[in-house]
Motif scaffolding. Structure first.
Motif, PDB file in Angstrom:
ATOM      1  N   THR A  82       0.859  -1.204  -0.255  1.00 28.38           N
ATOM      2  CA  THR A  82      -0.062   0.408   0.360  1.00 28.38           C
ATOM      3  C   THR A  82       0.627   1.165  -0.072  1.00 28.38           C
ATOM      4  O   THR A  82       1.843   1.888   1.293  1.00 28.38           O
ATOM      5  CB  THR A  82      -1.114  -0.233   1.074  1.00 28.38           C
ATOM      6  OG1 THR A  82      -1.723  -1.101   0.900  1.00 28.38           O
ATOM      7  CG2 THR A  82      -1.775   1.585   1.442  1.00 28.38           C
ATOM      8  N   LEU A  83       0.935   2.223  -1.179  1.00 29.23           N
ATOM      9  CA  LEU A  83       1.810   2.842  -1.700  1.00 29.23           C
ATOM     10  C   LEU A  83       1.920   4.215  -0.604  1.00 29.23           C
ATOM     11  O   LEU A  83       0.209   4.373   0.306  1.00 29.23           O
ATOM     12  CB  LEU A  83       1.701   3.481  -2.573  1.00 29.23           C
ATOM     13  CG  LEU A  83       1.587   2.940  -3.770  1.00 29.23           C
ATOM     14  CD1 LEU A  83       1.368   3.830  -5.028  1.00 29.23           C
ATOM     15  CD2 LEU A  83       3.660   2.017  -3.671  1.00 29.23           C
ATOM     16  N   PRO A  84       2.089   4.710   0.224  1.00 30.68           N
ATOM     17  CA  PRO A  84       2.376   6.070   1.088  1.00 30.68           C
ATOM     18  C   PRO A  84       1.158   7.222   0.409  1.00 30.68           C
ATOM     19  O   PRO A  84       1.166   7.539  -0.527  1.00 30.68           O
ATOM     20  CB  PRO A  84       3.347   6.430   1.256  1.00 30.68           C
ATOM     21  CG  PRO A  84       4.495   5.509   1.021  1.00 30.68           C
ATOM     22  CD  PRO A  84       3.438   4.949   0.422  1.00 30.68           C
ATOM     23  N   THR A  85       0.046   7.429   1.840  1.00 27.04           N
ATOM     24  CA  THR A  85      -1.055   8.312   1.421  1.00 27.04           C
ATOM     25  C   THR A  85       0.010   9.404   1.504  1.00 27.04           C
ATOM     26  O   THR A  85      -0.011   9.945   2.442  1.00 27.04           O
ATOM     27  CB  THR A  85      -1.636   7.857   2.001  1.00 27.04           C
ATOM     28  OG1 THR A  85      -2.680   6.861   1.658  1.00 27.04           O
ATOM     29  CG2 THR A  85      -3.107   9.406   1.520  1.00 27.04           C
ATOM     30  N   ARG A  92      -3.499  14.037  -1.652  1.00 24.58           N
ATOM     31  CA  ARG A  92      -3.724  12.323  -1.015  1.00 24.58           C
ATOM     32  C   ARG A  92      -5.330  12.131  -2.072  1.00 24.58           C
ATOM     33  O   ARG A  92      -5.890  11.203  -1.879  1.00 24.58           O
ATOM     34  CB  ARG A  92      -4.571  13.420   0.460  1.00 24.58           C
ATOM     35  CG  ARG A  92      -5.191  12.532   1.327  1.00 24.58           C
ATOM     36  CD  ARG A  92      -5.803  13.262   2.357  1.00 24.58           C
ATOM     37  NE  ARG A  92      -6.215  11.976   3.462  1.00 24.58           N
ATOM     38  CZ  ARG A  92      -5.885  11.384   4.482  1.00 24.58           C
ATOM     39  NH1 ARG A  92      -3.930  11.609   4.595  1.00 24.58           N
ATOM     40  NH2 ARG A  92      -5.651  10.594   4.603  1.00 24.58           N
ATOM     41  N   ALA A  93      -6.244  13.649  -2.197  1.00 24.67           N
ATOM     42  CA  ALA A  93      -7.870  12.656  -2.619  1.00 24.67           C
ATOM     43  C   ALA A  93      -6.910  11.740  -4.513  1.00 24.67           C
ATOM     44  O   ALA A  93      -7.579  11.184  -4.315  1.00 24.67           O
ATOM     45  CB  ALA A  93      -8.128  14.406  -3.410  1.00 24.67           C
ATOM     46  N   GLY A  96      -4.083   8.946  -3.131  1.00 30.44           N
ATOM     47  CA  GLY A  96      -4.438   7.877  -1.653  1.00 30.44           C
ATOM     48  C   GLY A  96      -4.856   6.696  -1.956  1.00 30.44           C
ATOM     49  O   GLY A  96      -5.926   6.453  -2.728  1.00 30.44           O
ATOM     50  N   ASN A  97      -4.201   5.667  -1.169  1.00 34.28           N
ATOM     51  CA  ASN A  97      -4.609   4.265  -0.749  1.00 34.28           C
ATOM     52  C   ASN A  97      -4.571   3.565  -1.838  1.00 34.28           C
ATOM     53  O   ASN A  97      -5.456   2.517  -2.400  1.00 34.28           O
ATOM     54  CB  ASN A  97      -6.693   4.557  -0.863  1.00 34.28           C
ATOM     55  CG  ASN A  97      -6.921   5.057   0.847  1.00 34.28           C
ATOM     56  OD1 ASN A  97      -6.223   5.094   1.720  1.00 34.28           O
ATOM     57  ND2 ASN A  97      -7.370   6.181   0.368  1.00 34.28           N
ATOM     58  N   TRP A  98      -3.404   4.373  -3.206  1.00 30.79           N
ATOM     59  CA  TRP A  98      -3.088   2.820  -4.170  1.00 30.79           C
ATOM     60  C   TRP A  98      -2.056   2.098  -3.634  1.00 30.79           C
ATOM     61  O   TRP A  98      -1.793   2.132  -2.914  1.00 30.79           O
ATOM     62  CB  TRP A  98      -2.070   3.848  -5.278  1.00 30.79           C
ATOM     63  CG  TRP A  98      -3.607   4.818  -5.851  1.00 30.79           C
ATOM     64  CD1 TRP A  98      -3.762   6.494  -5.676  1.00 30.79           C
ATOM     65  CD2 TRP A  98      -4.356   4.331  -7.189  1.00 30.79           C
ATOM     66  NE1 TRP A  98      -4.586   6.370  -6.775  1.00 30.79           N
ATOM     67  CE2 TRP A  98      -4.849   4.953  -7.155  1.00 30.79           C
ATOM     68  CE3 TRP A  98      -3.913   3.298  -8.601  1.00 30.79           C
ATOM     69  CZ2 TRP A  98      -5.620   5.673  -8.939  1.00 30.79           C
ATOM     70  CZ3 TRP A  98      -5.195   3.336  -9.062  1.00 30.79           C
ATOM     71  CH2 TRP A  98      -5.510   4.385  -9.612  1.00 30.79           C
TER      72      TRP A  98
END
Length: 200
Positions: A82-85, A92-93, A96-98
């Motif tokens: 999980t890549l850093p957000t 972030r939008a 985020g959550n990639w």
């Protein structure tokens, strides 16, 4: 027609999972197994109600062997990160959550039954199991080398011969003597990588 068939499965399954910091995780799984059944190589015609199965349907020993989907070894390794957000705002939008993920699968080939067309079979079953010549060991039934080198000839032809003649006319033959699932098909190795946005 009759309902007749049996199958057996035995296997050893091992798995190892590890979750590390910063959203990184691994999973490794290994299966060592064997699946045996009756008429597994002819499952399509059996389920379709075809009365003429491959080879001598009155010989339990010849009908029994490795199932067509049997694979002795199967190893699967997967990883996800999980890549850093980003902390705030538009980054972030958007970012985020990639997550990055990869799955590697290595497995031995499925069991193959060697069949041959024999128009001289005295029982009228023209699609028969092949007749082994008796001059080869099991590991010699398939040619050696990479799978690409065997595209035009996978089996060692010298290991097979014509079925024995039993007809009074000197032409009609018996069934072939090989069983089901006697050789392995080519092994497989696949790698899949993913870049995705998980559900929120």
């Amino acid at each position: 027609m009759e309902s007749d068939g049996s199958s057996w499965y035995n296997g050893l399954e091992l798995s190892l999972a590890k979750r590390l910091s910063h959203g990184l995780q691994f999973l490794a799984s290994y299966t060592f197994s064997k699946t045996l059944d009756t008429d597994g190589a002819d499952i399509n015609s059996t389920s379709a109600g075809n009365a003429l199965t491959l080879g001598d349907q009155n010989s339990p020993r010849q009908r029994w062997g490795r199932a067509s989907f049997d694979r002795t070894h199967r190893f699967v390794f997967s990883t996800a990160w999980t890549l850093p957000t980003p902390p705030r705002g538009m980054p972030r939008a958007v970012l985020g959550n990639w997550a990055l993920a990869a799955i590697a699968t290595i497995q031995s080939g499925s069991a193959l039954t060697v069949a041959a067309t024999n128009s001289n079979n005295v029982f009228g079953i023209s699609t028969d199991r092949a007749q082994l010549s008796g001059t080869c060991l099991k590991n010699q039934l398939v040619k050696s080398g990479a799978a690409e080198s065997k595209l035009n000839g996978y089996f060692n032809a010298s290991c097979f011969t014509s079925s024995p003649v039993i007809g009074a006319d000197g032409i009609g033959t018996a069934f072939g003597n090989s069983a089901t699932g006697i050789v392995d098909g080519p092994g497989q190795a696949n790698l899949i990588s993913l870049f995705q946005e998980p559900w929120r």
